[in-house]
Write a protein that holds these residues in place. Sequence first.
Motif, PDB file in Angstrom:
ATOM      1  N   ASP A 192       0.732   7.070   7.546  1.00  0.00           N
ATOM      2  CA  ASP A 192      -0.563   6.679   8.086  1.00  0.00           C
ATOM      3  C   ASP A 192      -1.094   7.827   8.940  1.00  0.00           C
ATOM      4  O   ASP A 192      -0.332   8.575   9.555  1.00  0.00           O
ATOM      5  CB  ASP A 192      -0.401   5.415   8.934  1.00  0.00           C
ATOM      6  CG  ASP A 192      -1.710   4.937   9.520  1.00  0.00           C
ATOM      7  OD1 ASP A 192      -2.529   4.388   8.758  1.00  0.00           O
ATOM      8  OD2 ASP A 192      -1.910   5.115  10.748  1.00  0.00           O
ATOM      9  N   ASP A 193      -2.420   7.983   9.001  1.00  0.00           N
ATOM     10  CA  ASP A 193      -3.008   9.089   9.759  1.00  0.00           C
ATOM     11  C   ASP A 193      -2.556   9.084  11.218  1.00  0.00           C
ATOM     12  O   ASP A 193      -2.309  10.138  11.808  1.00  0.00           O
ATOM     13  CB  ASP A 193      -4.539   9.027   9.693  1.00  0.00           C
ATOM     14  CG  ASP A 193      -5.082   9.400   8.323  1.00  0.00           C
ATOM     15  OD1 ASP A 193      -4.326  10.016   7.534  1.00  0.00           O
ATOM     16  OD2 ASP A 193      -6.245   9.077   8.033  1.00  0.00           O
ATOM     17  N   ALA A 221       0.813  -1.221   0.000  1.00  0.00           N
ATOM     18  CA  ALA A 221       0.000   0.000   0.000  1.00  0.00           C
ATOM     19  C   ALA A 221       0.846   1.270   0.000  1.00  0.00           C
ATOM     20  O   ALA A 221       0.322   2.370  -0.220  1.00  0.00           O
ATOM     21  CB  ALA A 221      -0.921   0.004   1.217  1.00  0.00           C
ATOM     22  N   GLY A 222       2.152   1.128   0.264  1.00  0.00           N
ATOM     23  CA  GLY A 222       3.008   2.300   0.338  1.00  0.00           C
ATOM     24  C   GLY A 222       2.692   3.154   1.547  1.00  0.00           C
ATOM     25  O   GLY A 222       2.531   4.372   1.442  1.00  0.00           O
ATOM     26  N   ARG A 225      11.892  10.472   6.337  1.00  0.00           N
ATOM     27  CA  ARG A 225      12.925   9.967   5.443  1.00  0.00           C
ATOM     28  C   ARG A 225      12.377   8.876   4.526  1.00  0.00           C
ATOM     29  O   ARG A 225      12.665   8.850   3.323  1.00  0.00           O
ATOM     30  CB  ARG A 225      14.098   9.419   6.250  1.00  0.00           C
ATOM     31  CG  ARG A 225      15.282   9.029   5.399  1.00  0.00           C
ATOM     32  CD  ARG A 225      15.628   7.559   5.492  1.00  0.00           C
ATOM     33  NE  ARG A 225      16.129   7.181   6.792  1.00  0.00           N
ATOM     34  CZ  ARG A 225      16.539   5.938   7.073  1.00  0.00           C
ATOM     35  NH1 ARG A 225      16.490   4.987   6.149  1.00  0.00           N
ATOM     36  NH2 ARG A 225      16.957   5.622   8.280  1.00  0.00           N
ATOM     37  N   PHE A 226      11.540   7.980   5.058  1.00  0.00           N
ATOM     38  CA  PHE A 226      10.962   6.928   4.224  1.00  0.00           C
ATOM     39  C   PHE A 226       9.975   7.495   3.207  1.00  0.00           C
ATOM     40  O   PHE A 226       9.814   6.944   2.115  1.00  0.00           O
ATOM     41  CB  PHE A 226      10.285   5.870   5.091  1.00  0.00           C
ATOM     42  CG  PHE A 226      11.256   4.935   5.769  1.00  0.00           C
ATOM     43  CD1 PHE A 226      12.322   4.399   5.077  1.00  0.00           C
ATOM     44  CD2 PHE A 226      11.104   4.586   7.101  1.00  0.00           C
ATOM     45  CE1 PHE A 226      13.231   3.548   5.691  1.00  0.00           C
ATOM     46  CE2 PHE A 226      11.996   3.726   7.728  1.00  0.00           C
ATOM     47  CZ  PHE A 226      13.060   3.211   7.015  1.00  0.00           C
ATOM     48  N   VAL A 227       9.310   8.575   3.571  1.00  0.00           N
ATOM     49  CA  VAL A 227       8.444   9.248   2.605  1.00  0.00           C
ATOM     50  C   VAL A 227       9.267   9.673   1.400  1.00  0.00           C
ATOM     51  O   VAL A 227       8.851   9.528   0.246  1.00  0.00           O
ATOM     52  CB  VAL A 227       7.746  10.466   3.246  1.00  0.00           C
ATOM     53  CG1 VAL A 227       7.072  11.331   2.181  1.00  0.00           C
ATOM     54  CG2 VAL A 227       6.716  10.011   4.284  1.00  0.00           C
TER      55      VAL A 227
END
Length: 497
Positions: free
Chosen positions: A190-191, A155-156, A180-182
């Motif tokens: 995630d919200d 889902a990323g 950083r992972f973004v």
Amino acid sequence: MFLAHAHARLAAALDGLDAVLGPLGRMFADAGFELALVGGSVRDALLGRDMPDLDFTTDARPDDILRLVSGWADTHWDIGKEFGTIGMIKRGYQIEITTYRAEAYDEASRKPVVAFGTELDEDLVRRDFTIGAMAVRLPARVFVDPFGGLTDLEAGLIRTPGKAESSFSDDPLRMMRAARFVSQLGFALDDSVRTAMTDMAARIEIISAERVRDEFVKLMCGKAPRAGIEALVDTGIADHVLPEVAGLRLEKDEHHRHKDVYEHSLTVLDQAVELEAEYATAVADADIPEAQKVAVPDFVVRFAALMHDVGKPATRRFEDNGAVTFYHHDVVGSKLTAKRMRALRFDKDTIKKVARLVELHLRFYGYGDAGWTDSAVRRYVTDAGDLIVRLHILTRSDVTTRNKRKANRLARNYADLERRIAELAEKEALESIRPDLDGSQIMEILGITPGPAVGRAYRFLLDHRMEHGPVDEETATRILLDWWNENGSVSGTVDPD
């Protein structure tokens, strides 16, 4: 389809690593211990990414790990033993084996408090995100995913195994890691993660500047640094680690007399990432000093692109005629950039490079209108020095106008400047321009000893070199003597007679 391909990629990666995984897994099993490939190693294998570093977790204690690997690894070290980690090299792979653990931060401490665990699932739940909370038990190669990491990978999504608040309380640096992972993976927060980062943003201040810096560099070198920066700014973390960027969101005036500097800076960053790849390819085999060549990714040019306008909030002025000005924002921005980088404990060389690019980013404007002389082109190159290619990238990236005619004109002008630089470079060593006479020659010709007069003569010859190009030694001597006879005594020196 993703799941099937991911498992196939994982199986292929494990097969390729069998010369390491097989013996290591059997060695721990024969000694009565569990061992599992874990975290980023498993995530990268599922994504088909390179795995130069291998991370393992085990119920064996650090002394047991040392005893087992001391005769197997090519070399090993115990610098992280206090935290349960033993490092080693085997067959060119850098390996870390860490005892199952719980890790938490005291409210007022920057140092983790470590408690060793006994179960793999207990270890996994304390990891940063679900996509890093997957493991492969060895030597049987059993895939372990108790928190849906593979689903989130598909889902990323960046999500924590337990409550996000608990995870970030244990280690606030994980909030930086999420951003950083973004950037690196192109994933979304995630919200629950975004909410926790926003609520706990100030907690990042207990983390050492060095650790924050290292995560930030990785973020900037990701494939989508803009998205990572937006995550930091939107959650308020940038207010604590990069306030100059957060401060670019100038209040919109009701007349819209200036563009959004924050959005402009992110666009410049995007364009710098694109041009970075183009220039890196173009200059890879060029006959220029290695220091001038750019890499992909290139932190210096990317960070300069992000910071180039940070001086604008402090220099913004509304004129009586309705215009908005930012006089000297290049100089102010350079100082602010250097100050922030020092706070983040960057090395002096990197600080100098980024700050210099910010200072020079406006130098080109006016080129097409003013009609630069060869002297001006030489100064542009010598002022940039080894940063010249990066300055090309930054200057071109700084064009974000929607006016196509203006954008095309600026592009043509800069292309013309680059052409002139190349033509002059064929005739002269622009990157290392010096006067036609050195200090020793100046003193011998003028009959003077070391002192201010030598420096003034040197600067005169350098200015002449910039303005007129190189001359031979005889001509340079005559030019120096003519200047000395006219200016030597006036400048407070004694005539050689």
